[in-house]
Design a protein around this motif. Structure first.
Motif, mmCIF file in Angstrom:
data_model
loop_
_atom_site.group_PDB
_atom_site.id
_atom_site.type_symbol
_atom_site.label_atom_id
_atom_site.label_comp_id
_atom_site.label_asym_id
_atom_site.label_seq_id
_atom_site.Cartn_x
_atom_site.Cartn_y
_atom_site.Cartn_z
ATOM 1 N N LYS A 259 5.269 3.320 2.354
ATOM 2 C CA LYS A 259 4.497 2.086 1.040
ATOM 3 C C LYS A 259 4.295 0.655 3.035
ATOM 4 O O LYS A 259 5.806 0.338 3.767
ATOM 5 C CB LYS A 259 5.663 1.662 1.092
ATOM 6 C CG LYS A 259 4.908 -0.131 0.305
ATOM 7 C CD LYS A 259 6.551 -0.123 -1.060
ATOM 8 C CE LYS A 259 5.743 -1.397 -1.280
ATOM 9 N NZ LYS A 259 6.258 -2.210 -2.623
ATOM 10 N N SER A 260 3.116 0.579 2.987
ATOM 11 C CA SER A 260 3.075 -0.870 3.870
ATOM 12 C C SER A 260 2.683 -1.903 2.844
ATOM 13 O O SER A 260 1.816 -1.900 2.085
ATOM 14 C CB SER A 260 2.233 -0.447 4.621
ATOM 15 O OG SER A 260 2.667 0.829 5.820
ATOM 16 N N CYS B 210 0.810 5.374 0.332
ATOM 17 C CA CYS B 210 -0.193 6.553 1.643
ATOM 18 C C CYS B 210 -0.034 7.643 -0.014
ATOM 19 O O CYS B 210 0.940 8.486 -0.171
ATOM 20 C CB CYS B 210 0.341 7.145 2.351
ATOM 21 S SG CYS B 210 -0.717 8.401 3.123
ATOM 22 N N ASP C 31 -2.970 1.494 -4.809
ATOM 23 C CA ASP C 31 -3.546 2.872 -4.664
ATOM 24 C C ASP C 31 -4.823 3.261 -4.529
ATOM 25 O O ASP C 31 -5.277 2.824 -5.870
ATOM 26 C CB ASP C 31 -2.136 3.044 -5.764
ATOM 27 C CG ASP C 31 -1.947 4.967 -5.418
ATOM 28 O OD1 ASP C 31 -2.941 5.425 -5.269
ATOM 29 O OD2 ASP C 31 -1.052 5.594 -6.069
ATOM 30 N N PHE D 237 0.771 -1.657 0.081
ATOM 31 C CA PHE D 237 0.243 -0.067 0.071
ATOM 32 C C PHE D 237 0.815 0.981 0.043
ATOM 33 O O PHE D 237 1.759 1.225 1.371
ATOM 34 C CB PHE D 237 -1.241 -0.098 1.860
ATOM 35 C CG PHE D 237 -1.758 0.917 0.969
ATOM 36 C CD1 PHE D 237 -2.859 1.454 1.012
ATOM 37 C CD2 PHE D 237 -1.424 1.991 2.485
ATOM 38 C CE1 PHE D 237 -3.362 3.192 0.676
ATOM 39 C CE2 PHE D 237 -1.698 3.306 2.107
ATOM 40 C CZ PHE D 237 -2.758 3.712 1.785
ATOM 41 N N LYS E 115 -0.150 10.510 -0.142
ATOM 42 C CA LYS E 115 0.009 11.855 0.872
ATOM 43 C C LYS E 115 1.094 12.015 1.250
ATOM 44 O O LYS E 115 2.086 12.697 0.944
ATOM 45 C CB LYS E 115 -0.825 12.074 2.627
ATOM 46 C CG LYS E 115 -2.519 12.444 2.164
ATOM 47 C CD LYS E 115 -2.710 12.792 3.318
ATOM 48 C CE LYS E 115 -4.579 13.205 3.150
ATOM 49 N NZ LYS E 115 -5.741 14.004 3.877
ATOM 50 N N CYS E 116 1.873 10.547 1.796
ATOM 51 C CA CYS E 116 3.638 10.782 2.454
ATOM 52 C C CYS E 116 4.029 10.163 1.712
ATOM 53 O O CYS E 116 5.215 10.097 1.311
ATOM 54 C CB CYS E 116 3.959 10.015 3.762
ATOM 55 S SG CYS E 116 2.747 8.585 4.045
#
Length: 291
Positions: free
Chosen positions: A222-223, A216, A251, A214, A218-219
């Motif tokens: 990555k997870s 993000c 995403d 995943f 915004k920032c």
């Protein structure tokens, strides 16, 4: 022009009981089945160079060639009309056959989704009905002069896959792009898909890893959501000796683009994941890399 509903226990149009069995009473196709020639329905001879794969709107619009998309092998889950921003469109018939619905001058689409009265209607058909529709959409659609025909397939190795390969056996199928997620439970199914392709002699263009972490919006962090406990799609591709085309992150902007029926790369041209995959597919097919 939807195909009429067959009886629940349809004996099949090729059998001697077709149109004569008790379950055929009331079927709108009864008289046709009763008088039609019996025996296996010959597959239409289709010539060309289709590529069997799932593809994003963004990829198709950047192929710079005449492209047709056939969603109809995925009879029970037609999603292409929504992804392409074509919900509510209808198929039109001309003297030369059914006309695809066009996203742009170079991108035509055919889907059972255009034939449903409501997009939430379930398609509850047995194998022969599905295969009949697939045959119609291959044989009776006026695709025009295509460079590529892309066919969206459901998961598995079922009747639909065998039918489309049979109907297109004279084309010299360019190959299949196989999409998977990173976790082993998904890779187990994908290995079967790869084995299927090899047994029916369909070349494999490559593997795409979807939902690979995943990101993000915004920032940019990555997870890992679906852990690649056995090495993921890249390791599987290396082990099986097939090309690894790249990874697409989980995403939320991709899902939003699909829901809105817009091209992801038009909205977010800075994204490199799709561009890398497009380049890899073109390289495997020996196509010019024109962006």
């Amino acid at each position: 022009m939807p195909i009429e509903n067959a009886p629940e226990h349809c004996p099949g149009p090729e059998t001697e009981e077709a149109g004569k069995a008790a379950v055929c009473a009331g079927c709108p196709n009864q008289s046709i089945c009763a008088t039609a020639p019996k025996g296996p329905d010959p597959a239409p001879l289709i010539y060309g160079h289709p590529a069997d794969k799932r593809a994003n709107h963004s990829l198709l619009l950047r192929m710079n060639t005449q492209v047709g998309v056939m969603d109809d092998i995925d009879v029970c889950g037609p999603s292409i009309p929504k992804i392409m921003g074509l919900e509510g469109e209808q198929i039109h018939q001309s003297l030369s056959g059914w006309s695809p619905v066009y996203v742009s001058d170079n991108l035509g689409v055919m889907s059972i989704g255009f034939m449903l009265p409501d997009s939430d209607d379930a398609v509850i058909w047995r194998g022969p009905k599905k295969n009949g529709l697939i045959k119609q959409f291959v044989k009776d659609v006026d695709w025009g002069d295509l460079d590529h025909l892309l066919i969206d397939t459901p998961p598995g190795t079922s009747d639909e896959h065998l039918s489309i390969i049979q109907y297109l056996k004279e084309t010299g199928i360019s190959g299949a792009v196989i999409v998977t997620t990173p976790q082993e439970v998904a890779l187990q199914d994908v290995r079967k898909e790869i084995d299927f392709c090899r047994k029916v002699k369909v070349p494999i263009i490559g593997v795409v890893e979807n939902m690979a972490g995943f990101v993000c919006p915004k920032c940019g962090g990555k997870s890992v959501i679906f852990a690649a406990t056995t090495g993921g799609a890249r390791k599987m591709a290396e082990d099986l000796g097939i090309p690894f085309l790249g990874s697409i992150p989980l995403d939320p902007r991709i899902g939003k683009s699909c829901d809105m029926g817009i091209s992801f790369l038009d909205e977010y041209p800075e994204s490199k994941a799709y561009l890398s995959i497009i380049k890899g597919i073109k390289m495997q097919l020996n196509l010019k890399d024109e962006q």
